[in-house]
Design a protein around this motif. Structure first.
Motif, PDB file in Angstrom:
ATOM      1  N   ASN A  13      65.775  14.200   2.735  1.00 54.05           N
ATOM      2  CA  ASN A  13      66.893  13.911   1.837  1.00 54.05           C
ATOM      3  C   ASN A  13      66.474  13.635   0.407  1.00 54.05           C
ATOM      4  O   ASN A  13      67.293  13.589  -0.484  1.00 54.05           O
ATOM      5  N   GLY A  14      65.200  13.412   0.195  1.00 50.69           N
ATOM      6  CA  GLY A  14      64.697  13.228  -1.158  1.00 50.69           C
ATOM      7  C   GLY A  14      64.798  11.807  -1.670  1.00 50.69           C
ATOM      8  O   GLY A  14      65.274  10.905  -1.006  1.00 50.69           O
ATOM      9  N   VAL A  15      64.320  11.650  -2.881  1.00 51.05           N
ATOM     10  CA  VAL A  15      64.248  10.349  -3.540  1.00 51.05           C
ATOM     11  C   VAL A  15      64.882  10.470  -4.921  1.00 51.05           C
ATOM     12  O   VAL A  15      64.767  11.502  -5.574  1.00 51.05           O
ATOM     13  N   ASP A  16      65.551   9.403  -5.350  1.00 47.60           N
ATOM     14  CA  ASP A  16      66.124   9.383  -6.697  1.00 47.60           C
ATOM     15  C   ASP A  16      65.027   9.609  -7.731  1.00 47.60           C
ATOM     16  O   ASP A  16      63.956   9.004  -7.656  1.00 47.60           O
ATOM     17  N   PHE A  17      65.318  10.456  -8.679  1.00 47.05           N
ATOM     18  CA  PHE A  17      64.371  10.820  -9.732  1.00 47.05           C
ATOM     19  C   PHE A  17      63.743   9.596 -10.393  1.00 47.05           C
ATOM     20  O   PHE A  17      62.523   9.531 -10.590  1.00 47.05           O
ATOM     21  N   LEU A  18      64.550   8.595 -10.730  1.00 51.04           N
ATOM     22  CA  LEU A  18      64.043   7.427 -11.454  1.00 51.04           C
ATOM     23  C   LEU A  18      63.023   6.635 -10.660  1.00 51.04           C
ATOM     24  O   LEU A  18      62.097   6.052 -11.237  1.00 51.04           O
ATOM     25  N   ILE A  19      63.166   6.588  -9.351  1.00 50.82           N
ATOM     26  CA  ILE A  19      62.222   5.833  -8.519  1.00 50.82           C
ATOM     27  C   ILE A  19      60.815   6.394  -8.651  1.00 50.82           C
ATOM     28  O   ILE A  19      59.831   5.661  -8.570  1.00 50.82           O
ATOM     29  N   LEU A  20      60.707   7.693  -8.889  1.00 54.53           N
ATOM     30  CA  LEU A  20      59.380   8.309  -9.002  1.00 54.53           C
ATOM     31  C   LEU A  20      58.556   7.721 -10.152  1.00 54.53           C
ATOM     32  O   LEU A  20      57.335   7.737 -10.111  1.00 54.53           O
ATOM     33  N   PHE A  21      59.225   7.163 -11.143  1.00 55.70           N
ATOM     34  CA  PHE A  21      58.513   6.584 -12.276  1.00 55.70           C
ATOM     35  C   PHE A  21      57.903   5.216 -11.956  1.00 55.70           C
ATOM     36  O   PHE A  21      57.103   4.696 -12.732  1.00 55.70           O
ATOM     37  N   PHE A  22      58.259   4.632 -10.814  1.00 56.98           N
ATOM     38  CA  PHE A  22      57.657   3.363 -10.383  1.00 56.98           C
ATOM     39  C   PHE A  22      56.353   3.591  -9.620  1.00 56.98           C
ATOM     40  O   PHE A  22      55.532   2.696  -9.521  1.00 56.98           O
ATOM     41  N   VAL A  23      56.189   4.767  -9.063  1.00 57.72           N
ATOM     42  CA  VAL A  23      55.122   5.015  -8.088  1.00 57.72           C
ATOM     43  C   VAL A  23      53.717   4.860  -8.677  1.00 57.72           C
ATOM     44  O   VAL A  23      52.927   4.041  -8.195  1.00 57.72           O
ATOM     45  N   LEU A  24      53.378   5.647  -9.667  1.00 56.79           N
ATOM     46  CA  LEU A  24      52.007   5.620 -10.199  1.00 56.79           C
ATOM     47  C   LEU A  24      51.612   4.257 -10.776  1.00 56.79           C
ATOM     48  O   LEU A  24      50.516   3.772 -10.497  1.00 56.79           O
ATOM     49  N   PRO A  25      52.477   3.603 -11.559  1.00 59.77           N
ATOM     50  CA  PRO A  25      52.074   2.304 -12.098  1.00 59.77           C
ATOM     51  C   PRO A  25      51.877   1.239 -11.024  1.00 59.77           C
ATOM     52  O   PRO A  25      51.123   0.294 -11.226  1.00 59.77           O
ATOM     53  N   ILE A  26      52.529   1.399  -9.895  1.00 60.45           N
ATOM     54  CA  ILE A  26      52.380   0.413  -8.818  1.00 60.45           C
ATOM     55  C   ILE A  26      51.211   0.775  -7.913  1.00 60.45           C
ATOM     56  O   ILE A  26      50.350  -0.052  -7.630  1.00 60.45           O
ATOM     57  N   VAL A  27      51.157   2.013  -7.475  1.00 58.89           N
ATOM     58  CA  VAL A  27      50.116   2.426  -6.525  1.00 58.89           C
ATOM     59  C   VAL A  27      48.715   2.358  -7.131  1.00 58.89           C
ATOM     60  O   VAL A  27      47.754   2.029  -6.436  1.00 58.89           O
ATOM     61  N   THR A  28      48.577   2.651  -8.413  1.00 57.24           N
ATOM     62  CA  THR A  28      47.242   2.653  -9.028  1.00 57.24           C
ATOM     63  C   THR A  28      46.871   1.319  -9.674  1.00 57.24           C
ATOM     64  O   THR A  28      45.766   1.181 -10.181  1.00 57.24           O
ATOM     65  N   HIS A  29      47.764   0.351  -9.646  1.00 56.25           N
ATOM     66  CA  HIS A  29      47.471  -0.960 -10.228  1.00 56.25           C
ATOM     67  C   HIS A  29      46.554  -1.728  -9.273  1.00 56.25           C
ATOM     68  O   HIS A  29      46.869  -1.885  -8.097  1.00 56.25           O
ATOM     69  N   PRO A  30      45.396  -2.204  -9.756  1.00 50.78           N
ATOM     70  CA  PRO A  30      44.410  -2.810  -8.858  1.00 50.78           C
ATOM     71  C   PRO A  30      44.939  -3.970  -8.008  1.00 50.78           C
ATOM     72  O   PRO A  30      44.692  -4.025  -6.812  1.00 50.78           O
ATOM     73  N   LYS A  31      45.655  -4.900  -8.613  1.00 48.34           N
ATOM     74  CA  LYS A  31      46.146  -6.070  -7.865  1.00 48.34           C
ATOM     75  C   LYS A  31      47.184  -5.639  -6.827  1.00 48.34           C
ATOM     76  O   LYS A  31      47.167  -6.101  -5.690  1.00 48.34           O
ATOM     77  N   THR A  32      48.086  -4.757  -7.219  1.00 47.21           N
ATOM     78  CA  THR A  32      49.109  -4.277  -6.299  1.00 47.21           C
ATOM     79  C   THR A  32      48.471  -3.485  -5.160  1.00 47.21           C
ATOM     80  O   THR A  32      48.842  -3.648  -4.001  1.00 47.21           O
ATOM     81  N   GLU A  33      47.514  -2.658  -5.508  1.00 47.51           N
ATOM     82  CA  GLU A  33      46.798  -1.878  -4.496  1.00 47.51           C
ATOM     83  C   GLU A  33      46.156  -2.818  -3.475  1.00 47.51           C
ATOM     84  O   GLU A  33      46.247  -2.609  -2.265  1.00 47.51           O
ATOM     85  N   GLU A  34      45.527  -3.872  -3.963  1.00 45.81           N
ATOM     86  CA  GLU A  34      44.880  -4.846  -3.087  1.00 45.81           C
ATOM     87  C   GLU A  34      45.897  -5.540  -2.177  1.00 45.81           C
ATOM     88  O   GLU A  34      45.702  -5.637  -0.962  1.00 45.81           O
ATOM     89  N   ILE A  35      46.994  -6.009  -2.752  1.00 42.46           N
ATOM     90  CA  ILE A  35      48.019  -6.713  -1.979  1.00 42.46           C
ATOM     91  C   ILE A  35      48.626  -5.794  -0.930  1.00 42.46           C
ATOM     92  O   ILE A  35      48.752  -6.168   0.241  1.00 42.46           O
TER      93      ILE A  35
END
Length: 164
Positions: free
Chosen positions: A39-61
Motif C-alpha cells: 500500500n505504500g508510505v506517505d511521501f513525507l514520512i520518507l524524509f524522516f528515515v535517513l536522519p533517524i536510521v543513520t543517527h548514531p544515538k538513534t541507531e544504538e537505541i
C-alpha cells in the motif's frame, strides 16, 4: 551541511557510503518494505528515515530495543528527537537524491495519492559497499518501517515534535 547533526562522526569512507544515493535509496526501499510494500508510505514520512536510521544515538537505541514500539521508544529515549528538525532539513538533498535514484532504477513509484510503493520486481540489494557492511542499516531501516507503519505523516510529525 552540518555533519555533526546528521551523520556519524566516522572516517571519510563511511561518510561517503552514507551519502551514496544508491545506498540511501536501498535504506528507503527497506523502510518502505517494512512499512507496507503493497500500500505504500506517505511521501513525507520518507524524509524522516535517513536522519533517524543513520543517527548514531538513534541507531544504538533502536538496535538495543528492536521490539519496542516507536511511541514507547520516544517516551523512554527523548534524545531520539534531539535536533530532528535540523537533521531532516540537512538530509533533504540526500533523501531527494536517493528517491530520484530509486525511481530511475525502477525500485519505487508513486501512486496518484502520493504514496510511495516498491515496484513489484524490486530486488533487495545488500552486502558491502566499498568494504563497509551495510546490512545493519538495511535491517534497522526495515524495523523502523514496521515501527512507523501504524502512523500517518501528520502523526509522525507530532510524535517527533515537528510542526509541518
Amino acid at each position: 551541511m552540518n555533519i555533526s547533526t546528521e551523520l556519524p562522526q566516522t572516517k571519510t569512507s563511511e561518510v561517503s557510503v552514507l551519502l551514496n544515493p544508491a545506498f540511501c535509496a536501498e535504506i528507503l526501499c527497506r523502510f518502505i518494505e517494512g512499512y507496507d510494500k503493497n500500500n505504500g508510505v506517505d511521501f513525507l514520512i520518507l524524509f524522516f528515515v535517513l536522519p533517524i536510521v543513520t543517527h548514531p544515538k538513534t541507531e544504538e537505541i533502536m538496535s538495543l530495543h528492536p521490539k519496542t514500539k516507536l511511541l514507547e521508544m520516544l517516551k523512554e529515549y527523548p534524545e531520539i528527537k534531539f535536533n530532528i528538525k535540523e537533521r531532516i532539513e540537512n538530509f533533504m538533498p540526500i533523501t531527494r537524491s536517493a528517491l530520484i535514484f530509486a525511481i530511475a532504477h525502477k525500485a519505487i513509484e508513486f501512486d496518484e495519492a502520493g504514496k510511495c510503493k516498491l515496484i513489484p520486481k524490486y530486488r533487495k540489494r545488500g552486502g558491502q559497499v566499498n568494504g563497509y557492511k551495510t546490512k545493519e542499516y538495511f535491517d534497522l531501516s526495515s524495523r523502523f518501517g514496521k515501527k512507523c507503519s501504524i502512523y500517518d505523516s501528520a502523526t509522525m510529525f507530532y510524535l517527533l515534535g515537528i510542526s509541518p
